[in-house]
Design a protein around this motif. Structure first.
Motif, short mmCIF file in Angstrom:
data_model
loop_
_atom_site.label_atom_id
_atom_site.label_comp_id
_atom_site.label_asym_id
_atom_site.label_seq_id
_atom_site.Cartn_x
_atom_site.Cartn_y
_atom_site.Cartn_z
N GLU A 1 27.26 65.46 35.71
CA GLU A 1 27.12 64.69 36.66
C GLU A 1 26.17 65.24 37.88
O GLU A 1 26.01 66.22 38.20
CB GLU A 1 28.85 64.28 37.65
N PRO A 2 25.78 64.34 38.72
CA PRO A 2 25.99 62.85 38.86
C PRO A 2 25.09 61.89 38.14
O PRO A 2 25.07 60.67 38.42
CB PRO A 2 25.44 62.73 40.49
N TRP A 3 24.54 62.47 37.30
CA TRP A 3 23.38 61.46 36.39
C TRP A 3 24.08 60.23 35.72
O TRP A 3 23.41 59.29 35.57
CB TRP A 3 22.58 62.35 35.45
N HIS A 4 25.51 60.29 35.40
CA HIS A 4 26.06 59.31 34.81
C HIS A 4 26.43 58.12 35.63
O HIS A 4 26.11 57.14 35.61
CB HIS A 4 27.44 59.49 34.05
N ALA A 5 26.91 58.69 37.02
CA ALA A 5 27.28 57.74 38.19
C ALA A 5 25.72 56.78 38.54
O ALA A 5 25.78 55.63 38.76
CB ALA A 5 27.69 58.59 39.29
N LEU A 6 24.75 57.86 38.52
CA LEU A 6 23.26 57.32 38.87
C LEU A 6 22.81 56.26 37.75
O LEU A 6 22.54 55.12 38.01
CB LEU A 6 22.31 58.25 38.96
N ALA A 7 23.23 56.43 36.46
CA ALA A 7 22.88 55.44 35.53
C ALA A 7 23.59 54.27 35.66
O ALA A 7 22.95 53.06 35.47
CB ALA A 7 23.22 56.15 34.17
N GLU A 8 24.68 54.28 35.87
CA GLU A 8 25.56 53.16 36.44
C GLU A 8 25.18 52.26 37.31
O GLU A 8 25.21 51.00 37.48
CB GLU A 8 27.09 53.66 36.22
N ALA A 9 24.90 53.03 38.44
CA ALA A 9 24.52 52.40 39.88
C ALA A 9 23.13 51.69 39.58
O ALA A 9 23.05 50.65 40.37
CB ALA A 9 24.50 53.54 41.03
N ARG A 10 22.09 52.20 38.80
CA ARG A 10 21.01 51.50 38.56
C ARG A 10 20.91 50.44 37.39
O ARG A 10 20.07 49.92 37.24
CB ARG A 10 19.94 52.68 38.14
N GLY A 11 22.24 50.32 36.80
CA GLY A 11 22.24 49.43 35.88
C GLY A 11 21.69 49.85 34.46
O GLY A 11 21.66 48.77 33.43
N ALA A 12 21.38 50.94 34.30
CA ALA A 12 20.71 51.67 33.05
C ALA A 12 21.54 51.98 31.99
O ALA A 12 20.93 52.01 30.97
CB ALA A 12 19.81 52.91 33.64
N GLY A 13 22.94 52.16 32.26
CA GLY A 13 23.72 52.23 31.13
C GLY A 13 25.16 52.44 31.58
O GLY A 13 25.26 52.03 32.81
N SER A 14 25.96 52.78 30.55
CA SER A 14 27.73 52.75 31.03
C SER A 14 28.22 54.04 30.34
O SER A 14 27.92 54.32 29.15
CB SER A 14 28.13 51.50 30.24
N THR A 15 28.95 54.64 31.02
CA THR A 15 29.67 55.92 30.69
C THR A 15 30.75 55.53 29.50
O THR A 15 31.57 54.59 29.92
CB THR A 15 30.16 56.71 31.76
N VAL A 16 30.97 56.16 28.56
CA VAL A 16 31.75 55.68 27.39
C VAL A 16 32.71 56.63 27.21
O VAL A 16 33.99 56.37 26.60
CB VAL A 16 31.00 55.16 26.08
N VAL A 17 32.36 57.86 27.64
CA VAL A 17 33.64 58.88 27.32
C VAL A 17 33.06 60.19 28.13
O VAL A 17 32.04 60.30 28.61
CB VAL A 17 33.54 59.57 25.81
N LEU A 18 34.37 60.71 28.90
CA LEU A 18 34.26 61.89 29.68
C LEU A 18 34.05 63.20 28.67
O LEU A 18 34.93 63.21 27.80
CB LEU A 18 35.16 62.05 30.59
N THR A 19 33.60 64.21 29.12
CA THR A 19 33.73 65.38 28.16
C THR A 19 35.10 65.99 28.07
O THR A 19 35.61 66.48 27.04
CB THR A 19 32.65 66.67 28.64
#
Length: 382
Positions: A189-207
């Motif tokens: 993080e925080p790049w997964h949160a940023l991807a969702e905030a920008r509508g670029a992608g969706s987090t599917v699993v946490l490590t």
């Protein structure tokens, strides 16, 4: 739990080197280094800390090897890749301590994530593309590569044959996904949160859903640095233990988030850093989410040699490490358990059990005392 034997504070002399340059890559779990700088925790141990942001993990590696930085917040698997000569030039490396557990994720494009959630099948989601998906990780032998490969294999996707794996620095992941250069990525993080905030992608699993409470970042250096500067190394461990303890106390992660947002650190909005740093995940999607952990009474930080053995089982599984060797001896040389024990005793930090026994996302049990048995049980491999 075993309590560290007390060691008189005057047993060791002053630090041999007092100004320490610490490398890092822009991720939220650089928080221990940021806290140590914010609180000037090195001062009481005779150290001043200079934080040196690097553009990529390859740059961290290169500057560790050249001596431009003394130590680093580093991918656990980067240290072992360099030690084994499969992650760049070979050099004898040292893991001084573990800085955190958990804290990463896998994010897919919105279209892939939608099919994956609808069908429950990662293979079916990838088939919908009509081509191999392009998935990014951050260093060929690093933690993010190994979490990604493990999760793919657990879902019946061969990470060497069924996908195209590319290396991209974490801060560039979201742009690459938004520009359709990628179909997904694994990093911190925080790049997964940023991807969702920008509508670029969706987090599917946490490590943490791949390996609950997995080791993630290490405090790393070259081994000759430790040999030449044992008192400095011990003082640095004590400093980071104090920073990790501080971060796990209530309210302090929210306090550190604005500092992490600064341009010379993570350079991302506080409102995207703070929620996942404090463990505020979407409970509907991640009901069993484990937050990033920095201390947990000292359970996080002990540099078990068996953690290094886990990475070597995966390197052998995926053909990255083919030559025979004494993996136990490598891990015992890399992981500075004796030095850590001395520092932990001075800091009043308890030592956890020597070995971990965990169940990963494929249902397989990892036993740190039986790595060969674990490795031999994999059907999906190179």
């Amino acid at each position: 739990m075993n309590t560290s034997d007390p060691i008189p504070a005057d047993r060791f002399g002053p630090p041999e080197k007092t100004h320490i340059r610490l490398g890092f890559v822009a991720l939220s779990d650089v928080a221990p280094l940021a806290a140590a700088r914010l609180l000037d925790l090195g001062r009481r141990h005779g150290l001043t800390l200079e934080l040196c942001r690097q553009p990529s993990w390859a740059a961290v590696r290169d500057k560790l090897l050249s001596g431009e930085i003394d130590a680093a917040h580093a991918l656990y698997g980067l240290v072992y890749g360099v030690q084994l000569g499969i992650g760049g030039p070979q050099a004898d490396m040292a893991v001084l301590m573990v800085l955190n557990r958990n804290g990463g994720a896998v994010t897919l494009s919105n279209a892939l994530a939608e099919v994956y959630r609808a069908t429950g099948s990662l293979k079916e989601a990838f088939s919908s593309l009509g081509r191999p998906p392009v998935l990014a990780q951050t260093f060929p032998t690093g933690t993010h590569a190994m979490w990604l490969y493990y999760w793919l294999a657990a879902n019946g996707v061969h990470p060497l044959r069924d996908i195209e794996s590319v290396v991209i620095p974490p801060p560039r992941m979201v742009d690459a996904l938004a520009e359709d250069q990628l179909d997904g990525f694994c990093c911190g993080e925080p790049w997964h949160a940023l991807a969702e905030a920008r509508g670029a992608g969706s987090t599917v699993v946490l490590t943490s859903g791949i390996w609950p409470d997995h080791p993630e970042k290490a405090l790393a250096s070259r081994r000759d640095f430790v040999a030449l500067h044992p008192n400095t190394s011990r003082a640095l461990i004590r400093t980071m233990l104090e920073a990790c303890r501080w971060l796990d106390e209530p309210g302090h992660r929210a306090e550190i988030a604005p500092l992490l947002a600064a341009p010379d650190l993570v350079n991302a909005p506080r409102e995207l850093i703070e929620p996942r740093l404090t463990g505020a995940y979407d409970q509907a999607r991640f009901p069993d989410a484990l937050p990033v952990s920095f201390f947990d009474g000292g359970k996080v930080n002990y540099p078990r040699a068996s953690d290094g053995l886990w990475f070597m089982t995966q390197y052998r599984r995926w053909g990255l490490l083919g030559r025979p060797g004494d993996d136990d001896a490598v891990a015992e040389a890399v992981n500075q358990t004796a030095l850590y024990r001395e520092a932990a005793a001075l800091a009043g930090v308890e030592l956890p059990d020597e070995y971990r026994r965990d169940v990963l996302c494929d249902g397989r049990a990892w036993d740190g005392e039986a790595p060969r048995l674990y490795l031999d049980g994999f059907d999906l491999r190179a």
